[in-house]
Enzyme design. Structure first.
Site, mmCIF file in Angstrom:
data_model
loop_
_atom_site.group_PDB
_atom_site.id
_atom_site.type_symbol
_atom_site.label_atom_id
_atom_site.label_comp_id
_atom_site.label_asym_id
_atom_site.label_seq_id
_atom_site.Cartn_x
_atom_site.Cartn_y
_atom_site.Cartn_z
ATOM 1 N N TYR A 71 0.752 -0.892 -0.010
ATOM 2 C CA TYR A 71 -0.340 -0.067 0.090
ATOM 3 C C TYR A 71 0.635 1.611 0.055
ATOM 4 O O TYR A 71 0.706 2.272 -0.415
ATOM 5 C CB TYR A 71 -0.973 -0.075 1.593
ATOM 6 C CG TYR A 71 -2.066 -0.963 0.938
ATOM 7 C CD1 TYR A 71 -3.138 -0.037 0.378
ATOM 8 C CD2 TYR A 71 -2.259 -2.512 1.239
ATOM 9 C CE1 TYR A 71 -3.975 -0.994 -0.505
ATOM 10 C CE2 TYR A 71 -3.333 -2.861 0.602
ATOM 11 C CZ TYR A 71 -4.439 -2.603 0.243
ATOM 12 O OH TYR A 71 -5.641 -3.427 0.262
ATOM 13 N N GLN A 109 -15.006 5.369 -5.238
ATOM 14 C CA GLN A 109 -14.524 4.113 -4.075
ATOM 15 C C GLN A 109 -13.085 4.126 -4.882
ATOM 16 O O GLN A 109 -12.397 3.502 -4.150
ATOM 17 C CB GLN A 109 -14.727 3.173 -5.577
ATOM 18 C CG GLN A 109 -16.769 2.725 -5.558
ATOM 19 C CD GLN A 109 -16.823 0.853 -6.373
ATOM 20 O OE1 GLN A 109 -16.362 0.167 -6.513
ATOM 21 N NE2 GLN A 109 -17.163 2.399 -7.760
ATOM 22 N N VAL A 111 -9.243 5.576 -3.750
ATOM 23 C CA VAL A 111 -8.435 6.532 -3.031
ATOM 24 C C VAL A 111 -7.694 7.178 -3.257
ATOM 25 O O VAL A 111 -6.566 7.354 -2.222
ATOM 26 C CB VAL A 111 -8.095 5.121 -1.554
ATOM 27 C CG1 VAL A 111 -9.092 3.662 -0.956
ATOM 28 C CG2 VAL A 111 -7.009 4.710 -2.795
ATOM 29 N N HIS A 127 -14.786 3.800 -0.026
ATOM 30 C CA HIS A 127 -13.473 3.208 -0.116
ATOM 31 C C HIS A 127 -12.601 3.602 0.762
ATOM 32 O O HIS A 127 -11.140 3.310 0.897
ATOM 33 C CB HIS A 127 -12.816 2.404 -1.114
ATOM 34 C CG HIS A 127 -14.236 1.744 -0.942
ATOM 35 N ND1 HIS A 127 -14.212 1.259 -2.479
ATOM 36 C CD2 HIS A 127 -15.227 1.118 -0.672
ATOM 37 C CE1 HIS A 127 -14.699 0.437 -3.252
ATOM 38 N NE2 HIS A 127 -15.634 -0.023 -1.993
ATOM 39 N N CYS A 138 -4.456 2.214 18.897
ATOM 40 C CA CYS A 138 -5.257 3.648 19.611
ATOM 41 C C CYS A 138 -5.997 4.402 18.502
ATOM 42 O O CYS A 138 -6.463 5.405 19.111
ATOM 43 C CB CYS A 138 -4.073 4.443 20.225
ATOM 44 S SG CYS A 138 -3.415 5.416 18.722
ATOM 45 N N CYS A 156 3.245 2.980 15.446
ATOM 46 C CA CYS A 156 2.193 4.238 15.853
ATOM 47 C C CYS A 156 3.143 4.437 17.542
ATOM 48 O O CYS A 156 4.044 3.569 17.750
ATOM 49 C CB CYS A 156 1.317 3.842 16.422
ATOM 50 S SG CYS A 156 0.350 4.787 17.603
ATOM 51 N N THR A 196 -16.356 1.915 -13.441
ATOM 52 C CA THR A 196 -16.302 1.130 -12.217
ATOM 53 C C THR A 196 -16.572 -0.206 -13.781
ATOM 54 O O THR A 196 -17.996 0.158 -13.791
ATOM 55 C CB THR A 196 -17.340 1.751 -11.181
ATOM 56 O OG1 THR A 196 -17.349 0.700 -10.317
ATOM 57 C CG2 THR A 196 -18.634 1.942 -11.643
ATOM 58 N N SER A 197 -16.350 -1.307 -12.944
ATOM 59 C CA SER A 197 -17.222 -2.923 -13.759
ATOM 60 C C SER A 197 -18.147 -2.219 -12.880
ATOM 61 O O SER A 197 -18.374 -3.943 -13.443
ATOM 62 C CB SER A 197 -15.584 -3.595 -12.784
ATOM 63 O OG SER A 197 -15.677 -3.533 -11.538
#
Ligand code: OAD
Length: 265
Positions: A71, A109, A111, A127, A138, A156, A196-197
């Site tokens: 990601y 949808q 990001v 999304h 936290c 974090c 979009t699909s």
């Protein structure tokens, strides 16, 4: 594209007179910005990687290093990308529609936040976003616009693991975003499904809801989807080419004799 076809002209005329517009976008609208889609054969993310290895809470629990590294690599790719004429056309449309005192809702949808970069406001993100990461312990969130993380998985200050603030398969969509999207679709008189699909629910269900609500439905996609036959107009083309044409025509640029006259932007 060559000359605008009849569907584009007709759809633009209806868009121009609509009072309440809702738009659903997917990965295809960012394809011309250089961001791969998910399901396109050869180029889509899921043609190279397994969805179950990367986009589920189970995958993150199994191998947080691999998942967060993937990601974060996507975050760094997206950081190099700019909005394309499709994003810009939707932002232009929103400004004009709102100035006319009508309603406009953009539901995505995606990001990548390229809609916001193009100037769209109040975007409903079904999304989540890849720009925000949060601690699984936290819940502390932070926007990450800098270079790649130095170590994986990122942690974090409390010691917990951090993950992108996006929705994975098997997780619930943010309830407020989905509620707002459903309300907008239930009351719209013109609905656009762009890039979009229409394979991933519940987002894809918004298209059927628009049909059920009696809205004019315009689909823009280079290939057919399972909803194409239900759309009022299903235009085969790239959103970066089709949207500027439709928006410019709908807003009456070049209008002659009271009839919208589509021109290239
Ligand atoms: P998909 O990859 O499933 O579909 C992309 C669609 O865009 C396809 O129908 C393409 O034909 C179309 N397309 C490609 N290039 C285009 C262009 N230039 N202009 C217009 N359309 C184009 O992506 P989504 O439908 O967005 O979820 O996928 C939905 C969700 O599945 C994503 O949000 C993501 C994914 O797994 C999560 O990550 C939770």
């Amino acid at each position: 594209m060559s000359a605008p076809d009849n569907d584009i002209i007709q759809a633009a005329q209806h868009l121009g007179s609509a009072k309440n517009i809702a738009v659903l976008t997917g990965a295809g609208i960012s394809a011309e910005s250089g961001i791969p889609t998910f399901r396109d054969a050869l180029t889509g993310w899921w043609s190279k990687y397994s969805l179950t290895d990367l986009a589920t809470p189970q995958a993150f629990a199994r191998d947080p290093e691999r998942v967060t590294r993937w990601y974060d690599e996507r975050r760094c790719i997206i950081a190099q990308c700019r909005p394309n004429p499709g994003h810009v056309a939707l932002a232009t449309l929103q400004r004009a529609i709102v100035e006319q005192g009508k309603r406009f809702t953009l539901i995505t949808q995606n990001v990548d936040r390229l809609h916001q970069a193009a100037g769209s406001t109040d975007v409903i993100e079904l999304h989540g976003t890849l720009w925000v990461w949060r601690c699984v312990d936290c819940d502390k969130e932070a926007e990450e616009r800098g270079p790649a993380f130095q170590s994986f998985p990122p942690h974090c200050t409390c010691g917990g693991l951090r993950r992108p603030d996006i929705v994975w398969f098997g997780e619930d969509l943010p309830a407020d975003a989905m509620d707002a999207a459903e309300r907008a679709v239930a009351s719209c008189d013109f609905f656009m499904s762009v890039g979009t699909s229409a394979e991933v629910y519940p987002a894809a269900g918004l298209i059927a809801q628009a049909v059920h609500a009696g809205a004019d439905v315009l689909e823009i996609n280079p290939t057919a989807t399972s909803f194409s036959s239900q759309a009022t107009w299903s235009v085969r083309g790239k959103s970066g080419e089709v949207l500027p044409l439709i928006v410019q025509a709908a807003l009456g640029v070049g209008a002659r004799n009271g009839r919208a006259c589509p021109r290239y932007m």
